[in-house]
Scaffold this motif. Structure first.
Motif, PDB file in Angstrom:
ATOM      1  N   THR A  46       4.348   1.025   8.534  1.00  0.00           N
ATOM      2  CA  THR A  46       3.457   0.753   7.407  1.00  0.00           C
ATOM      3  C   THR A  46       4.144   1.103   6.098  1.00  0.00           C
ATOM      4  O   THR A  46       4.879   2.087   6.013  1.00  0.00           O
ATOM      5  CB  THR A  46       2.149   1.569   7.527  1.00  0.00           C
ATOM      6  OG1 THR A  46       1.381   1.048   8.613  1.00  0.00           O
ATOM      7  CG2 THR A  46       1.324   1.480   6.254  1.00  0.00           C
ATOM      8  N   SER A  58       1.538  -3.714   7.199  1.00  0.00           N
ATOM      9  CA  SER A  58       1.807  -3.079   8.488  1.00  0.00           C
ATOM     10  C   SER A  58       2.535  -4.077   9.379  1.00  0.00           C
ATOM     11  O   SER A  58       2.182  -5.259   9.426  1.00  0.00           O
ATOM     12  CB  SER A  58       0.503  -2.643   9.165  1.00  0.00           C
ATOM     13  OG  SER A  58      -0.138  -1.635   8.403  1.00  0.00           O
ATOM     14  N   ARG A 100      -5.932   0.735   7.774  1.00  0.00           N
ATOM     15  CA  ARG A 100      -4.928   1.174   6.812  1.00  0.00           C
ATOM     16  C   ARG A 100      -5.347   0.825   5.383  1.00  0.00           C
ATOM     17  O   ARG A 100      -5.144   1.590   4.447  1.00  0.00           O
ATOM     18  CB  ARG A 100      -3.583   0.520   7.123  1.00  0.00           C
ATOM     19  CG  ARG A 100      -2.806   1.220   8.202  1.00  0.00           C
ATOM     20  CD  ARG A 100      -2.341   2.579   7.733  1.00  0.00           C
ATOM     21  NE  ARG A 100      -1.551   3.260   8.746  1.00  0.00           N
ATOM     22  CZ  ARG A 100      -1.109   4.490   8.641  1.00  0.00           C
ATOM     23  NH1 ARG A 100      -1.408   5.189   7.568  1.00  0.00           N
ATOM     24  NH2 ARG A 100      -0.407   5.045   9.609  1.00  0.00           N
TER      25      ARG A 100
END
Length: 716
Positions: free
Chosen positions: A601, A610, A632
């Protein structure tokens, strides 16, 4: 006290009429134009080209034009007189520059306008005269020569019939002139130490004869003479009489050879010959009432066809369309796009114009200056804007020149408008900043105003869709914050440093010397001179990195999500890209060796990405990647997030996803992201461009969680 411009110009004219002044011009041309190198062309060889003491080509051509208004004496002035003439010339040119710049000074501003906050010292025609005269070159001399052959390809029969020489012969003659001048310059330099000081001169380097040229070019003396006479001016009291100010018509520009009445010809500036070869034939045709309409059509066709050809070299044959008609409901034609480029969810609408800057505009006529700009750049933009608005509207149909309907999906994320002019338009970018009225929407970006020569260089150096569109996006985004004498400087800066301006920077000036690496690269590519054909920077730093492999695949996939990821990658700094390349290799090797899933990431500003490395079946891999990206994105409080799935065996891109929506706090997401897997590796881009220090282990995490970096994203 500053003298009047007219008085300075008259003094300069008297000076240029001095006996032996041709030797002064020759010296200044050699000093300020000649580039000497040994072996390969290098940046140090161009150093003198960026000296503040150097005369620009328009200044030297002013001297040549004034010299031609009198009888030319070729007697070499005594050394003392020669030095006196040189020093007085430089003094008067400096004084002339100060006079031209006066309207832009604070003293020339309207006091009431300053009080109201509406002052703009550059908006008047008189103020524009200085940047128009000193704006520098927007094209390389070899571009003029190459494009002239394309520009007049359809007019070749007329030129041969009316002027007596062919375009092919003109090409040979110009090549012979350049070769001869190089050889003569070296011979003149070798001869000087063997001569007494009273005979020191470089003038022989600039003298040519039709007999010598004919032998070298393999043509008849008659045909060479016809070419030389077509581009020659005959000096004397009756010559160049209309040249009474710096911005008036100077015959030395259109006719760069000086006819010495049976004693050969002088050519002081080879650049002027190349430019005249590109410009002057069109004016010959305009004087033929029976041909002018055809000449105008051919000129427009050249601009559209060449623009499309250069863009195809970047985007490929199938993505570039010429002469696209726009049809509305009821089968009504509502617009026409000269050249349309479609690449995933990006589009370029190119509109070309051939309108030149008139002499009255150059002289400072406010009305004519703005009228010229309106008929060229503004009209081009208005047409492009109207067409761009139709692209995202499903009610419109788009058909190519053959009448075939194009399969266009109205879901563009960015639409760029290119306004392209076919000739050198002095201070084009500067004028666009002052006069262009434009609109901007979330999708339709500000216009990129350029000449055909810049388009050629852009397509030469940025030879992939991602690289070209990424640069265009940033260049127009910084239009009001980055300044230079011409666009080649900005492009060269980008090639070396990856164009990026911190939000805190409101103004950045780029010096002309920044363009030297681009100058070398283009010269090497187009003339074959030894040297570096690519500047060290964004085009070289990736090498065989996995990031480069990924970018190349992204362009072939051409899905909006992966294309957006490509633009994100190109925004990263060199160190970050290098680290990302190493990490991609590490993750792929681990996933391959352990036969387990691994991910990587990277967070960049209010976005991130990612990468999943696995060989899971499609649906399983897709669900895992989507879930991970959503989590995320939330953890980093980002506005957008990208994800790609990569086969660790061969680093092949399997598919990509994209999530773009505002961040909103969610108790459920807080709980989910608190228990996120710790199996990923995270990079940050805190130090890519802004000069900020890298994020330390104990600094607040860049995701905005409030935790220390070492206890948050660093360990995830």
């Amino acid at each position: 006290m500053l003298r009047a411009e007219k008085e300075i110009f008259q003094d300069l004219a008297l000076l240029c009429a001095s006996d032996g002044y041709a030797h002064v011009v020759a010296y200044l041309c050699f000093r300020d134009n000649a580039i000497r190198f040994d072996g390969e062309l290098r940046a140090k060889d161009f150093k003198h080209q960026f000296s503040t003491e150097r005369l620009v080509r328009t200044e030297i051509n002013t001297l040549i034009g004034l010299m031609c208004k009198a009888r030319i004496s070729l007697e070499v002035p005594p050394p003392g007189k020669m030095q006196e003439l040189i020093e007085k010339t430089e003094m008067l040119l400096k004084e002339l520059h100060e006079a031209l710049a006066q309207p832009m000074s604070l003293a020339a501003l309207d006091v009431e306008a300053m009080k109201s906050g509406n002052a703009n010292s550059f908006a008047s025609g008189m103020a524009m005269r200085e940047p128009i005269f000193y704006s520098g070159e927007s094209a390389y001399d070899f571009q003029y020569r190459e494009l002239a052959l394309r520009k007049y390809a359809s007019d070749g029969l007329w030129i041969e019939r009316e002027k007596g020489f062919s375009l092919a012969s003109a090409k040979k003659i110009i090549a012979a002139v350049l070769e001869m001048q190089d050889e003569k310059a070296m011979a003149a330099l070798r001869a000087i130490p063997l001569l007494p000081p009273e005979q020191w001169t470089i003038l022989p380097a600039y003298k040519v004869s039709s007999e010598d040229l004919a032998g070298r070019a393999g043509l008849s003396v008659g045909e060479v003479n016809l070419f030389l006479n077509a581009f020659a001016i005959k000096a004397g009291p009756a010559c160049n009489t209309q040249f009474d100010s710096v911005n008036a018509f100077n015959g030395a520009n259109a006719f760069p050879f000086i006819d010495l009445s049976g004693d050969g010809f002088l050519l002081f500036q080879r650049y002027s010959l190349s430019e005249a070869f590109y410009d002057t034939p069109f004016f010959w045709m305009c004087s033929d009432r029976t041909y002018i309409n055809e000449a105008m059509k051919n000129r427009g066709r050249f601009l559209e066809a060449y623009s499309a050809e250069r863009l195809r070299s970047v985007f490929g044959q199938t993505r570039v369309h010429e002469n696209v008609d726009i049809w509305g409901t009821g089968q009504q034609k509502v617009g026409e796009i000269d050249v349309l480029v479609i690449f995933a969810n990006r589009a370029i609408v190119l509109q070309g114009k051939s309108k030149r800057l008139t002499l009255e505009s150059r002289k400072g006529n406010d009305y004519r200056l703005k009228d010229d700009f309106m008929k060229s750049v503004q009209a081009s933009y208005n047409q492009g804007l109207a067409c761009a608005k139709c692209l995202n509207d499903p009610q419109y149909a788009f058909r190519n020149a053959a009448g075939e309907q194009l399969a266009i999906k109205p879901a563009f994320k960015e639409i760029h408008i290119f306004c392209v002019v076919s000739d050198h338009y002095p201070a084009l970018g500067f004028q666009a900043r002052q006069f262009l009225k434009s609109e901007e929407t979330e999708v339709i970006k500000p216009p990129f105003v350029m000449d055909v020569f810049l388009l050629d260089v852009l397509c030469e150096m940025l030879r992939s869709p991602l690289y070209l569109l990424s640069y265009v996006n940033r260049r127009i985004g910084y239009a009001d914050r980055i300044f230079s004498s011409n666009e080649l400087v900005v492009l060269s800066y980008h090639l070396k440093r990856n164009l990026w301006i911190d939000d805190a920077t409101s103004f950045e000036w780029l010096g002309d010397d920044i363009a030297v690496d681009l100058d070398i690269a283009m010269t090497v590519r187009r003339t074959g001179i030894p040297g570096a054909d690519t500047p060290d920077g964004i085009l070289t730093e990736l090498g065989a990195s996995p990031v480069k492999t990924l970018l190349e695949q992204i362009e072939h996939v051409e899905e909006p999500a992966t294309i957006d990821l490509g633009f994100l990658l190109l925004c990263l700094g060199g160190e970050t890209l290098e680290g990302l390349g190493r990490s991609i290799g590490q993750m792929a090797r681990k996933a391959k060796a352990q036969k387990k899933h691994h991910d990587l990431t990277i967070a960049v500003g209010d976005s991130g990405m990612s990468m999943h490395f696995n060989r899971d079946v499609g649906q399983v891999a897709a669900e895992r990647l989507k879930r991970h990206c959503v989590n995320r994105k939330y953890a980093c409080r980002a506005k957008s997030w990208f994800g790609v799935c990569i086969n660790p065996e061969n680093l092949k891109l399997r598919f990509g996803v994209e999530f773009v929506y505002p961040w909103e706090q969610s108790d459920a997401m807080d709980e989910v992201t608190e228990r996120m897997s710790s199996g990923s590796k995270t990079l940050t881009d805190a130090a890519s461009f802004s000069g900020k220090r890298k994020v330390g282990r104990n600094d607040p995490c860049i995701c905005g969680s409030g935790k220390k970096f070492k206890k948050c994203c660093l360990g995830k």
